[in-house]
Scaffold this motif. Sequence first.
Motif, PDB file in Angstrom:
ATOM      1  N   VAL A   1      -5.948   7.944   3.886  1.00 48.67           N
ATOM      2  CA  VAL A   1      -7.137   7.338   4.508  1.00 48.67           C
ATOM      3  C   VAL A   1      -6.969   7.026   5.992  1.00 48.67           C
ATOM      4  O   VAL A   1      -7.958   6.775   6.682  1.00 48.67           O
ATOM      5  CB  VAL A   1      -7.615   6.064   3.759  1.00 48.67           C
ATOM      6  CG1 VAL A   1      -8.029   6.423   2.349  1.00 48.67           C
ATOM      7  CG2 VAL A   1      -6.568   4.971   3.788  1.00 48.67           C
TER       8      VAL A   1
ATOM      9  N   ILE B   1       0.883  -1.165   0.000  1.00 42.46           N
ATOM     10  CA  ILE B   1       0.000   0.000   0.000  1.00 42.46           C
ATOM     11  C   ILE B   1       0.916   1.208   0.000  1.00 42.46           C
ATOM     12  O   ILE B   1       1.865   1.258   0.793  1.00 42.46           O
ATOM     13  CB  ILE B   1      -0.899   0.013   1.261  1.00 42.46           C
ATOM     14  CG1 ILE B   1      -1.787  -1.246   1.289  1.00 42.46           C
ATOM     15  CG2 ILE B   1      -1.756   1.279   1.307  1.00 42.46           C
ATOM     16  CD1 ILE B   1      -2.614  -1.407   2.550  1.00 42.46           C
TER      17      ILE B   1
ATOM     18  N   LEU C   1     -12.497   4.571   3.028  1.00 42.99           N
ATOM     19  CA  LEU C   1     -11.393   3.858   3.688  1.00 42.99           C
ATOM     20  C   LEU C   1     -11.288   2.428   3.168  1.00 42.99           C
ATOM     21  O   LEU C   1     -10.213   1.963   2.778  1.00 42.99           O
ATOM     22  CB  LEU C   1     -11.627   3.865   5.214  1.00 42.99           C
ATOM     23  CG  LEU C   1     -10.747   2.962   6.063  1.00 42.99           C
ATOM     24  CD1 LEU C   1      -9.295   3.415   6.012  1.00 42.99           C
ATOM     25  CD2 LEU C   1     -11.220   2.955   7.520  1.00 42.99           C
ATOM     26  N   LEU C   2     -12.408   1.729   3.163  1.00 42.55           N
ATOM     27  CA  LEU C   2     -12.362   0.313   2.791  1.00 42.55           C
ATOM     28  C   LEU C   2     -12.106   0.139   1.293  1.00 42.55           C
ATOM     29  O   LEU C   2     -11.423  -0.800   0.887  1.00 42.55           O
ATOM     30  CB  LEU C   2     -13.659  -0.377   3.217  1.00 42.55           C
ATOM     31  CG  LEU C   2     -13.660  -0.552   4.738  1.00 42.55           C
ATOM     32  CD1 LEU C   2     -15.050  -0.496   5.309  1.00 42.55           C
ATOM     33  CD2 LEU C   2     -12.960  -1.836   5.139  1.00 42.55           C
TER      34      LEU C   2
ATOM     35  N   GLN D   1      -1.959   5.433   2.373  1.00 41.79           N
ATOM     36  CA  GLN D   1      -2.082   5.247   3.821  1.00 41.79           C
ATOM     37  C   GLN D   1      -2.305   6.579   4.511  1.00 41.79           C
ATOM     38  O   GLN D   1      -3.192   6.715   5.354  1.00 41.79           O
ATOM     39  CB  GLN D   1      -0.825   4.541   4.361  1.00 41.79           C
ATOM     40  CG  GLN D   1      -0.969   4.034   5.796  1.00 41.79           C
ATOM     41  CD  GLN D   1      -0.579   5.070   6.852  1.00 41.79           C
ATOM     42  OE1 GLN D   1       0.082   6.054   6.559  1.00 41.79           O
ATOM     43  NE2 GLN D   1      -1.007   4.829   8.087  1.00 41.79           N
TER      44      GLN D   1
ATOM     45  N   ALA E   1     -10.225   1.938  -0.450  1.00 39.18           N
ATOM     46  CA  ALA E   1      -8.832   2.289  -0.746  1.00 39.18           C
ATOM     47  C   ALA E   1      -7.880   1.126  -0.462  1.00 39.18           C
ATOM     48  O   ALA E   1      -6.735   1.129  -0.896  1.00 39.18           O
ATOM     49  CB  ALA E   1      -8.415   3.497   0.094  1.00 39.18           C
ATOM     50  N   HIS E   2      -8.352   0.145   0.271  1.00 38.54           N
ATOM     51  CA  HIS E   2      -7.504  -1.004   0.633  1.00 38.54           C
ATOM     52  C   HIS E   2      -7.446  -1.961  -0.551  1.00 38.54           C
ATOM     53  O   HIS E   2      -8.460  -2.195  -1.212  1.00 38.54           O
ATOM     54  CB  HIS E   2      -8.124  -1.677   1.868  1.00 38.54           C
ATOM     55  CG  HIS E   2      -7.323  -2.802   2.405  1.00 38.54           C
ATOM     56  ND1 HIS E   2      -7.453  -4.080   1.928  1.00 38.54           N
ATOM     57  CD2 HIS E   2      -6.404  -2.853   3.394  1.00 38.54           C
ATOM     58  CE1 HIS E   2      -6.630  -4.875   2.618  1.00 38.54           C
ATOM     59  NE2 HIS E   2      -5.978  -4.153   3.498  1.00 38.54           N
TER      60      HIS E   2
ATOM     61  N   GLN F   1     -16.340   5.856   5.779  1.00 38.30           N
ATOM     62  CA  GLN F   1     -15.795   4.509   5.960  1.00 38.30           C
ATOM     63  C   GLN F   1     -15.708   3.762   4.630  1.00 38.30           C
ATOM     64  O   GLN F   1     -14.816   2.947   4.422  1.00 38.30           O
ATOM     65  CB  GLN F   1     -16.642   3.700   6.964  1.00 38.30           C
ATOM     66  CG  GLN F   1     -16.505   4.167   8.412  1.00 38.30           C
ATOM     67  CD  GLN F   1     -15.076   4.116   8.922  1.00 38.30           C
ATOM     68  OE1 GLN F   1     -14.421   3.080   8.878  1.00 38.30           O
ATOM     69  NE2 GLN F   1     -14.572   5.246   9.381  1.00 38.30           N
TER      70      GLN F   1
ATOM     71  N   ILE G   1      -7.438  -5.128  -1.015  1.00 36.38           N
ATOM     72  CA  ILE G   1      -8.416  -6.228  -1.057  1.00 36.38           C
ATOM     73  C   ILE G   1      -9.835  -5.658  -0.966  1.00 36.38           C
ATOM     74  O   ILE G   1     -10.750  -6.116  -1.645  1.00 36.38           O
ATOM     75  CB  ILE G   1      -8.150  -7.255   0.054  1.00 36.38           C
ATOM     76  CG1 ILE G   1      -6.758  -7.868  -0.140  1.00 36.38           C
ATOM     77  CG2 ILE G   1      -9.217  -8.355   0.037  1.00 36.38           C
ATOM     78  CD1 ILE G   1      -6.305  -8.776   0.962  1.00 36.38           C
TER      79      ILE G   1
END
Lengths: 255, 583
Positions: free
Chosen positions: A153, A145, A189-190, A150, A192-193, A186, A195
Amino acid sequence: MPAYIHLKIKRQNEPNAKPYWQEFKIPYNPNMNVVSALMVIRQNPVEISGKVVDPVVWECNCLEEVCGACTMLINGMPRQACSALIDNIFKEKGSEKPIILEPLSKFPTIRDLMVDRKVMFDNLKKVKAWIPVDGTWDYGSGLRISEETQQLVYPISRCMTCGACMEACPNVNKKSKFIGPSSIAQVRLLNAHPIGAMHKKMRLKALIQKGGIHECGNAQNCKRVCPKNINLTRHIAYMNREVNSYALRQFLEED
Amino acid sequence: MKNAKVIIVGGGLAGLMAAMKIAEKQVKVDLISLVPVKRSHSVCAQGGINAALNTKGEDDSTWQHFDDTIYGGDFLANQSPVKNMCEAAPGIIYAMERMGVMFNRTPEGLMDLRLFGGVKKRRTAFAGATTGQQLLYTCDEQVRRLEDLDFVKKYEGWEFIEAIIDEAGICRGCIAQNLASMEIKEFLGDALIIATGGAGMVYGKSTNSTINTGSAASIVYQQGAYYANAEFVQIHPTSMLGDDKNRLMSESARGDGGRIWTYKNGKPWYFLEEMYPAYGNLVPRDIASRAIYQVCVEMGLGIDGKNQVYLDLTHLPEEYLNKRLGGIIDIYQNFYGDNPKKVPMKIFPAIHYFMGGIHVNSNHMTCIPGLFAAGECDYMYHGANRLGANSLLSALYSGTVVGPAAVNYINSLDSLAAEKGQKSGAQGVKHQQEIHNKITKMHGTENPYALHAEMGEEMTQNVFIVRHNKNLAENDQKLQEYLKRWENINMLDNNSYSNQTIMYVRQLKNMMELARVITLGALRRNESRGSHYKPEFPERDDENFLKTTLAAWRPNGPQFSWEDVDTSIIKPRKRQYSKPKEV
């Protein structure tokens, strides 16, 4: 130095009972906050009139503004009671006027200053704020990442689900089902990950259901009251673009 | 076994990880928590989580992590479980990363690592200075998903008040009370996992959250589980003292370059760097706390003549501090007003973590079949002193052990709680209803909150960094008086709905029982080891005390015995931080 702290507290005995007000005066000490003042009251729960009353009920836990439990209205502003320093309130408003404590108004009151914020956790369910991993077991290292992602987010991951943004938002009210600013952030955030991004469509889809992102009226109060300074309006604007392009693609691909 | 169910008490890292592991094995979970699990005390952990990822070219290994942990714990931890934990650590961190934790990254996008106390290798993964919060939120998200899939049912706003133990002595679930309606109800289950964290509130003020009363651990101790190594309480060297609580200032502040100093002869004196040249500011917490205590209390060199020294970050670049320590800088500034980037922070040691706890075997089961414990409330991984950033690891790791162990245990049972636990469950509800009714009718003269504050002050006075047998013995006398005064409590609150005082009165008695175990455990241990320091016995005494303290509850006070420590892998050697450690 003021001699005492004057508090005016909105009380309510149970969910359907009628609210009433009580006032307390306690000795002033430097470096106190609203929680430590409430703790002093419960060691000697006597109203200003001299009447012994039931100790005030409120919610708190970490006392360092990371758990989100003690959010209440303090002089009309939604904020954490633990980090509401009495000295700062006095600096702004003077020590003569009482400090007014009320429960958050957008959530059902349980008792006194304690409310039920279950709807916020339900909203996290609605937007599927999780990463659907196959399992918790170890299959070695792998993710990369970027520092940039990082840093972008990480602030969102500090959201305590405290309810301040919901309280301040005019579009969160008895008539609407608006999921509110925090759940929308949220999703960013999720998504951007690495997975989480594989499943971003399910979250974007959730954001266009009833009570979704379109119910934001851009009042921008959320950003002003967020105790973690999360740039909620920016994240909502970003998600709005994502949702629009998702909806457009869906429209084009469906035919 | 079909229709089996596990009851987990506590929704912090250990409880949530156990829930995930159990649900993965297709067994249902009832999760009981005082607060919405997202508000559990794990959020307060700041600096990071240890795992020997060896990505910094420093030739790190899980063996070195293991040796550092055992050495840091002054050889009191059972070695095999600690070794297993250190070996599992990298896998746990990578799984957490996959599940969504936004750890800080290197320029190449790998997890960054920082230095922590008592070690020489960068081994601590971190998400700013809010690592516990990020780990907890990620577990919370996973458990919310399992809730959505109907594997987990959450009971938030319920308090554990009794374990259900049937006639055969087998645990069949628990009794809990609803904090709003005050309903008392049985939760039948085939295994019960206590994951309720530490007991900072026994000391009145600590770095812990208000829910950390140790009440649940005390209840199972009073019901027959052993409580182990209670006397080992970690005192964190750098906290900001307050009226309502002592706020933690993470060890990562020193890991990232922060320095501790005070004035001596008008000049800054970096006393940790002088006393412990090999480790400097990054000596383990017990060592740093004793040094600060010595400088302030014994030498009278605290800043402004008070019990405080500087924790100084002002020489570090602002952007570096924002990226790595933003969370704690905010806390200091919000609660103290000064900006730590410009002015050194004033800190002093405070009660922080309980190395001791409920005694369990390597499967995390207590001596009561079906009753398990995991996380800070167990005693397993830290010996006489815990290394920084090992607590998040032990909380998660113990969750990964206890979950599957509970399922294996259930598979060995002949019959389920639904059938065998009903009678004991009903009896338990009746018994607890009687206790509840009795407490509501207490109209004595003692204010429970004031009584608690008094007990906390005594504990902090007598069972702190430096311990004397005379004071410990007197402290136990005091605690016995408090137990008598508890009988004379005034139940202040006459409302039968959401009555917090009733629950507080219950917790207070449990805290007193636990305080006796801590105090008497310390009295019996005539040596100095890790966090336990007696000037009368300044050396470690392996011949007599390389043993785990076990306490069993008896009506007139704890009954103590010793248990041997597993030292099968690393031979105990002298622990000192003025010189580099020999491996």
